[in-house]
Design a protein around this motif. Structure first.
Motif, PDB file in Angstrom:
ATOM      1  N   PRO A  99     -17.583  34.126  33.865  1.00 33.46           N
ATOM      2  CA  PRO A  99     -16.549  34.058  32.822  1.00 33.46           C
ATOM      3  C   PRO A  99     -16.244  32.586  32.501  1.00 33.46           C
ATOM      4  CG  PRO A  99     -15.850  35.461  34.673  1.00 33.46           C
ATOM      5  CD  PRO A  99     -17.059  34.720  35.124  1.00 33.46           C
ATOM      6  N   LYS A 100     -16.215  32.263  31.221  1.00 32.24           N
ATOM      7  CA  LYS A 100     -16.089  30.859  30.825  1.00 32.24           C
ATOM      8  C   LYS A 100     -14.727  30.533  30.233  1.00 32.24           C
ATOM      9  CE  LYS A 100     -20.446  30.092  31.737  1.00 32.24           C
ATOM     10  NZ  LYS A 100     -20.724  29.822  33.161  1.00 32.24           N
ATOM     11  N   TYR A 101     -14.340  29.282  30.405  1.00 35.64           N
ATOM     12  CA  TYR A 101     -13.168  28.750  29.721  1.00 35.64           C
ATOM     13  C   TYR A 101     -13.625  28.182  28.385  1.00 35.64           C
ATOM     14  CZ  TYR A 101      -9.593  25.255  28.507  1.00 35.64           C
ATOM     15  OH  TYR A 101      -8.655  24.491  27.845  1.00 35.64           O
ATOM     16  N   GLY A 102     -13.041  28.712  27.278  1.00 36.44           N
ATOM     17  CA  GLY A 102     -13.397  28.163  25.975  1.00 36.44           C
ATOM     18  C   GLY A 102     -12.183  27.635  25.237  1.00 36.44           C
ATOM     19  N   CYS A 103     -11.079  28.389  25.278  1.00 35.25           N
ATOM     20  CA  CYS A 103      -9.920  27.998  24.477  1.00 35.25           C
ATOM     21  C   CYS A 103      -8.611  28.141  25.235  1.00 35.25           C
ATOM     22  CB  CYS A 103      -9.852  28.843  23.202  1.00 35.25           C
ATOM     23  SG  CYS A 103      -9.481  30.586  23.524  1.00 35.25           S
ATOM     24  N   GLY A 104      -8.546  29.105  26.149  1.00 35.11           N
ATOM     25  CA  GLY A 104      -7.322  29.325  26.925  1.00 35.11           C
ATOM     26  C   GLY A 104      -6.225  30.050  26.172  1.00 35.11           C
ATOM     27  N   ILE A 105      -6.488  30.431  24.914  1.00 32.40           N
ATOM     28  CA  ILE A 105      -5.419  31.049  24.110  1.00 32.40           C
ATOM     29  C   ILE A 105      -5.886  32.323  23.401  1.00 32.40           C
ATOM     30  CG2 ILE A 105      -4.187  28.878  23.696  1.00 32.40           C
ATOM     31  CD1 ILE A 105      -5.529  29.036  20.800  1.00 32.40           C
ATOM     32  N   ALA A 106      -6.869  33.009  23.926  1.00 31.80           N
ATOM     33  CA  ALA A 106      -7.357  34.268  23.349  1.00 31.80           C
ATOM     34  C   ALA A 106      -8.017  34.085  21.988  1.00 31.80           C
ATOM     35  CB  ALA A 106      -6.238  35.305  23.241  1.00 31.80           C
ATOM     36  N   ALA A 107      -8.540  32.887  21.704  1.00 25.90           N
ATOM     37  CA  ALA A 107      -9.152  32.651  20.391  1.00 25.90           C
ATOM     38  C   ALA A 107     -10.680  32.658  20.418  1.00 25.90           C
ATOM     39  CB  ALA A 107      -8.669  31.318  19.826  1.00 25.90           C
ATOM     40  N   ALA A 123     -14.710  33.840  25.363  1.00 27.75           N
ATOM     41  CA  ALA A 123     -15.694  33.414  26.360  1.00 27.75           C
ATOM     42  C   ALA A 123     -15.333  33.878  27.765  1.00 27.75           C
ATOM     43  CB  ALA A 123     -15.834  31.892  26.345  1.00 27.75           C
ATOM     44  N   CYS A 124     -14.043  34.185  27.973  1.00 29.42           N
ATOM     45  CA  CYS A 124     -13.551  34.527  29.308  1.00 29.42           C
ATOM     46  C   CYS A 124     -13.513  36.030  29.560  1.00 29.42           C
ATOM     47  CB  CYS A 124     -12.135  33.975  29.463  1.00 29.42           C
ATOM     48  SG  CYS A 124     -10.994  34.736  28.270  1.00 29.42           S
ATOM     49  N   THR A 125     -14.097  36.817  28.635  1.00 32.30           N
ATOM     50  CA  THR A 125     -13.952  38.275  28.693  1.00 32.30           C
ATOM     51  C   THR A 125     -14.525  38.893  29.977  1.00 32.30           C
ATOM     52  OG1 THR A 125     -14.076  38.319  26.289  1.00 32.30           O
ATOM     53  CG2 THR A 125     -14.420  40.423  27.433  1.00 32.30           C
ATOM     54  N   VAL A 132     -11.004  42.605  28.671  1.00 28.31           N
ATOM     55  CA  VAL A 132      -9.771  41.816  28.550  1.00 28.31           C
ATOM     56  C   VAL A 132     -10.127  40.334  28.548  1.00 28.31           C
ATOM     57  CG1 VAL A 132      -8.279  43.527  29.661  1.00 28.31           C
ATOM     58  CG2 VAL A 132      -9.392  41.774  31.065  1.00 28.31           C
ATOM     59  N   ARG A 133      -9.247  39.556  27.928  1.00 25.89           N
ATOM     60  CA  ARG A 133      -9.422  38.105  27.953  1.00 25.89           C
ATOM     61  C   ARG A 133      -8.794  37.596  29.246  1.00 25.89           C
ATOM     62  NH1 ARG A 133     -12.639  39.413  24.232  1.00 25.89           N
ATOM     63  NH2 ARG A 133     -12.074  39.151  22.054  1.00 25.89           N
ATOM     64  N   SER A 134      -9.619  37.157  30.162  1.00 21.15           N
ATOM     65  CA  SER A 134      -9.084  36.810  31.476  1.00 21.15           C
ATOM     66  C   SER A 134      -8.192  35.572  31.430  1.00 21.15           C
ATOM     67  CB  SER A 134     -10.214  36.626  32.491  1.00 21.15           C
ATOM     68  OG  SER A 134     -11.027  35.519  32.160  1.00 21.15           O
ATOM     69  N   CYS A 135      -8.278  34.791  30.355  1.00 24.01           N
ATOM     70  CA  CYS A 135      -7.377  33.632  30.257  1.00 24.01           C
ATOM     71  C   CYS A 135      -5.951  34.069  29.943  1.00 24.01           C
ATOM     72  CB  CYS A 135      -7.877  32.638  29.211  1.00 24.01           C
ATOM     73  SG  CYS A 135      -7.720  33.186  27.492  1.00 24.01           S
ATOM     74  N   GLN A 136      -5.795  35.338  29.510  1.00 23.93           N
ATOM     75  CA  GLN A 136      -4.471  35.842  29.127  1.00 23.93           C
ATOM     76  C   GLN A 136      -3.875  36.801  30.150  1.00 23.93           C
ATOM     77  OE1 GLN A 136      -2.895  34.591  26.302  1.00 23.93           O
ATOM     78  NE2 GLN A 136      -4.675  33.254  26.530  1.00 23.93           N
TER      79      GLN A 136
HETATM   80  S1  FES Z   1     -10.881  31.229  27.019  1.00 26.32           S
HETATM   81 FE1  FES Z   1     -11.000  31.687  24.894  1.00 26.32          FE
HETATM   82  S2  FES Z   1     -10.281  33.727  24.838  1.00 26.32           S
HETATM   83 FE2  FES Z   1     -10.006  33.188  26.888  1.00 26.32          FE
END
Ligand code: FES
Ligand code: FES
Lengths: 152, 746
Positions: A33-41, A44-46, A54-58
């Motif tokens: 799972p990757k960090y891309g934006c941190g805000i569900a945009a 990459a973290c799915t 789910v978006r794991s960053c959220q």
């Molecule tokens: S890191 Fe971009 S949606 Fe979670």
């Protein structure tokens, strides 16, 4: 707190609000799972929580409610999941950084809707950003995975 | 001039050498001035002359120096060697190797020469080869300018052939068979009776025989791999989450860092209060770095949290704080003093345009790179040296930069290049590397991983240059009679070179890239570049100048063609003087059935052709007006790269380039307010989304005189072809990107 990831139970000691993404990546060393934006945009973290994408960053660590599956738990290079096999066949990836998230999103989606229309595919995949522009190949791979899963 | 003599003496140095338990093959190209990098990493008794192939008792290792930023070039470099060496790229070890001058990039420098890539005049050739020589001597090792394929095409096949023939010679010595009775296949020499001798079993003998350096390259008709669909060597790992990127690295004892520098890029930090941050869980230290501070913590998220808890006092931006100031500066540079160069001046433009003419003004905004993997690096500093793990396109400059921070010699900086989660030019900059080194210097011996928050990455992106064009023209009797284009932008080359401490001389061809190379015989034609003094710092964005100047040129040409009442494709063909370019236009005409099928009301079709990095690309875009806005239905692309080496990956790169070009033309710009970039995540600067991506049909042509790369050239025609299609569908002419400021998109 306890966390089950890819069939293994882990005991972790983190803040309640630490996002699942960072628990996976930095605490458990699961870096699919990757960090891309941190805000569900970007998507990459799915990951899957009981089969739901789910978006794991959220998802805060304390809110994890179900078994987690990451791309590493979906399939392996030796035994890829049908969605992964389709991604390999169609040579979707360029940089590949978004593809863990794309594949997890597609796999969960096809799990619920094995015979999707184009509009449904658009709606399901619209939140997963690919900066390299592999969308045409994602669409082809997703459709051929659907055909295979449907036939199976 | 000791150096010059050394160079002369090493001319034609080609060889192989024994290493412990094996052999390293030597294939120095002619006049190679550099020592072989593998020499230093070999154990006592080992030696090598070869920067590209190394065979030991148990492994075949291919060293492929070009950075893989997603374009698939590691896989292609491996295929170039494998084609001659007769190995399966999936069954050998692939490595980026260590940076070294021996991996100089000749193709990149050749393209910097101010001649049209298709200009084969003697003068052009002389200057091009002199610059190639300069790259060789200076040891520029670079990935960029779509140069990896032209740089590697002969060099790596030659490396494979020398290794193969030397291994055959070794097999002949070892078995007593005549060398002409031997062949090679699947990493082995095949004896006349069909028995196989793996290369690894021949390594020791091969080390002792005289290397075979007189080799001829196989004719393309004999190729097994090249030119045919092949599986990229990274496709399985990238489909199963097992590909490791720089951001994924975990080293023993590693700490995690985050940073915050002045959001007014390049501005000073006047003060900060990290009192709260220091008390937060997991925080190990808060350390000063250039222009800001870094938090070191026990994981990335805790470092992010702590950085956001610091209060800063920032100085002003070293450029206009508001956008109006930027546009005013660009507009003010259309004056004699700022004339960078008149690139084309045919006919008598001055006289023809003195009378009443058509005119228009175009604008192109700052745009961010923002590959999906945020910038990151791992650095460990030790006494007298440094180790760096990161994805970067300029490894040797990186060594210099880190050496300056660490206080060691550049050759004592070991650099382990990583697969990149995209770049688009972003990994030509050094801040993320030097800042990691600055943190690591303050905690010697500990590996430090710095990860950029997306927001930090966005607002310090070094975006694509802002630009404007003033166009004039005239039509006569249904034809384009005069075309004049003045383009003003800051110089990307100068901005980047200033951060490399390199002087940049002469005019900047990227200001007018894609415009001055137009292959059109318009009776009166002028293209001039004007240099805007540096505003916000800018950097090479995928295809560099051509996405800007190509948009201006191909939009304006389209306007004139419409004014003349001519057909956009037929008139371009009529004007086109280069047969290679004509073929790409004819190809998209046929693919799109241009002229054959009428578009219905609310639909439109546009064409554009731009040459960049020596590759002419024509694109036809089809759009439909819908209640939700413009929908892009289809794109047809024809590109001439001389030879398509990897057709599947070629198609993928072209599709991606088109989507990149369309997406940013539609919805992406960086604007400054109070000196800060206003876009700091993907919701305000996203490019194309899945549901917006059209069907893209691709054709690769092979009429061009040399083999070229395809990473960038599909980008520039996308924006003008779309604008031209929207005009055809709606009658609305879009002269400024991003288009969604003026029109909705579905
Ligand atoms: S890191 Fe971009 S949606 Fe979670
Ligand atoms: S493959 Fe690079 S972001 Fe999707």
């Amino acid at each position: 707190m306890k966390l089950t990831v890819n069939g293994t139970e882990h005991e972790i000691d983190v803040e309640d609000d630490m996002p699942l993404l960072w628990v996976l990546r930095d605490v458990l060393g699961i870096t699919g799972p990757k960090y891309g934006c941190g805000i569900a945009a970007c998507g990459a973290c799915t990951v899957h929580m009981d089969g739901v994408a789910v978006r794991s960053c959220q998802v805060a660590a304390a809110d994890v409610d179900g078994k987690i599956t990451t791309i590493e738990g979906l399939g392996t290079p030796e035994a890829p999941h049908p969605v992964q096999a389709a991604w390999i066949d169609h040579q979707v990836a360029q940089c590949g950084y978004c593809q863990s998230g794309q594949i997890m999103q597609a796999a969960a989606f096809l799990g619920f809707n094995p015979d999707p229309t184009d509009d449904q595919i658009d709606a399901a995949m619209g939140g997963n950003l690919c900066r390299c522009g592999t969308y045409p190949r994602i669409r082809e791979a997703l459709k051929s995975a659907a055909a295979k899963l449907g036939a199976g | 001039m000791g150096r010059a003599r050394t160079i002369a003496r090493r001319t034609f140095l080609i060889g192989s050498a024994a290493i412990a338990g094996g052999v390293a093959f030597g294939v120095y190209a002619v006049r190679t001035p550099h020592d072989n990098p593998l020499r230093q990493s070999l154990a006592p008794g080992e030696a090598t002359f070869n920067p590209f192939v190394k065979i030991t008792g148990d492994a075949i290792v291919l060293i492929l120096p070009h950075a893989d930023v997603g374009q698939g070039v590691q896989s292609l470099q491996a295929a170039l060697i494998a084609e001659e060496l007769d190995v399966d790229p999936a069954h050998v070890t692939l490595s980026f190797g260590q940076p070294d001058a021996a991996y100089y990039n000749t193709a990149l420098a050749a393209d910097l020469a101010p001649f049209m890539p298709f200009d084969d005049s003697r003068m052009a050739k002389t200057v091009r080869s002199a610059l190639g020589g300069a790259a060789k001597v200076m040891g520029i090792m670079a990935t960029g300018g779509s140069s990896s394929v032209p740089d590697s095409y002969d060099k790596l096949r030659h490396a494979g052939a020398v290794a193969r023939e030397t291994l055959k010679r070794a097999a002949a010595d070892q078995t007593g068979h005549d060398v002409t009775s031997l062949r090679t296949q699947g990493g082995a020499v095949i004896l006349p009776d069909g028995a196989t001798l793996p290369y690894t079993a021949l390594a020791a003998t091969a080390a002792r025989v005289e290397p075979v350096t007189e080799v001829s390259l196989r004719d393309p008709s004999e190729w097994r791999l090249l030119g045919k669909p092949m599986q990229r060597t990274d496709i399985i790992s990238k489909s199963t989450g097992t590909q490791t990127y720089g951001i994924d690295l975990r080293l023993e004892g590693m700490v995690h860092a985050a940073l915050c520098t002045n959001p007014r890029q390049g501005g000073a930090m006047l003060g900060y209060d990290a009192g709260d941050a220091k008390k937060m869980r997991g925080v190990i230290d808060v350390v000063p770095i250039t222009g800001g501070v870094a938090v070191v913590a026990d994981n990335t998220w805790r470092a992010f949290q702590a950085i956001e808890a610091i209060r800063f006092d920032w100085g002003p931006a070293p450029f206009p704080a508001e956008m109006q100031g930027h546009w005013d500066a660009v507009a003010a540079s259309f004056i004699e003093d700022n004339l960078d160069k008149t690139w084309r001046d045919e006919g008598d433009v001055g006289a023809v345009l003195a009378a009443e003419t058509l005119s228009a003004e175009y604008r192109s905004p700052y745009v961010a790179h923002q590959p999906l993997e945020p910038l990151s690096a791992v650095v460990r500093i030790s006494d007298g040296g440094a180790e760096v793990w990161a994805a970067h396109q300029l490894p040797r400059f990186l060594q210099d930069k880190v050496a300056a921070v660490a206080g060691c010699a550049p050759e004592d900086v070991l650099f382990y290049n990583q697969f990149a989660g995209g770049s688009f030019g972003h990994r030509l900059e050094f801040d993320f590397i030097t800042r990691t080194a600055e943190i690591a210097v303050q905690m010697k011996g500990t590996p430090v991983k710095l990860t950029y928050r997306r927001e930090e990455d966005f607002i310090h992106d070094y975006p694509r240059q802002i630009g404007m064009a003033r166009a004039q023209g005239k039509v006569k009797e249904g034809k384009v009679e005069a075309f004049a284009l003045d383009i003003a932008t800051p110089s990307v080359a100068a901005s980047q070179a200033s951060r490399l401490g390199q002087p940049i001389m002469g005019p900047d061809g990227q200001i007018v890239a894609g415009a001055w190379t137009m292959p059109y015989a318009i009776p009166h034609l002028r293209v001039r570049g004007f240099r805007t003094p540096e505003l916000a710092p800018v950097s090479s964005w995928r295809a560099v100048g051509a996405p800007v100047a190509g948009f201006f040129a191909e939009s304006w040409l389209d306007e004139l063609i419409h004014a003349a009442g001519a057909d956009p494709l037929a008139e371009r063909l009529r004007l086109c003087t280069n047969p290679v370019h004509m073929k790409v236009l004819e190809a998209v005409a046929e693919m799109s059935n241009w002229g054959g099928s009428a578009m219905s009301a609310g639909q439109g079709r546009g064409v554009a052709m731009v040459e960049s990095f020596g590759v002419p690309v024509a694109e036809v875009v089809e759009v439909t007006q819908t209640p939700e806005g413009i929908r892009i239905d289809k794109v047809f692309v024809a590109a001439d790269v001389g030879r398509v080496l990897d057709p599947v990956n070629f198609e993928n790169n072209v599709q991606g380039g088109v989507i990149w070009g369309l997406g940013h033309a539609i919805n992406a710009e960086i604007t400054f307010s109070d000196g800060v970039a206003e876009q700091d995540n993907f919701y305000t600067h996203e490019g194309l989304r899945f549901h917006q991506a059209p069907e893209i049909t691709v054709r690769g042509l092979e009429n061009g005189p040399s083999v070229r790369g395809i990473g960038e050239p599909p980008v520039p025609p996308a924006a003008p072809a779309l604008a031209n299609a929207i005009f055809a569908a709606t009658g609305q002419r879009l002269r400024e990107m991003p288009f969604n400021k003026f029109i909705d998109f579905a």
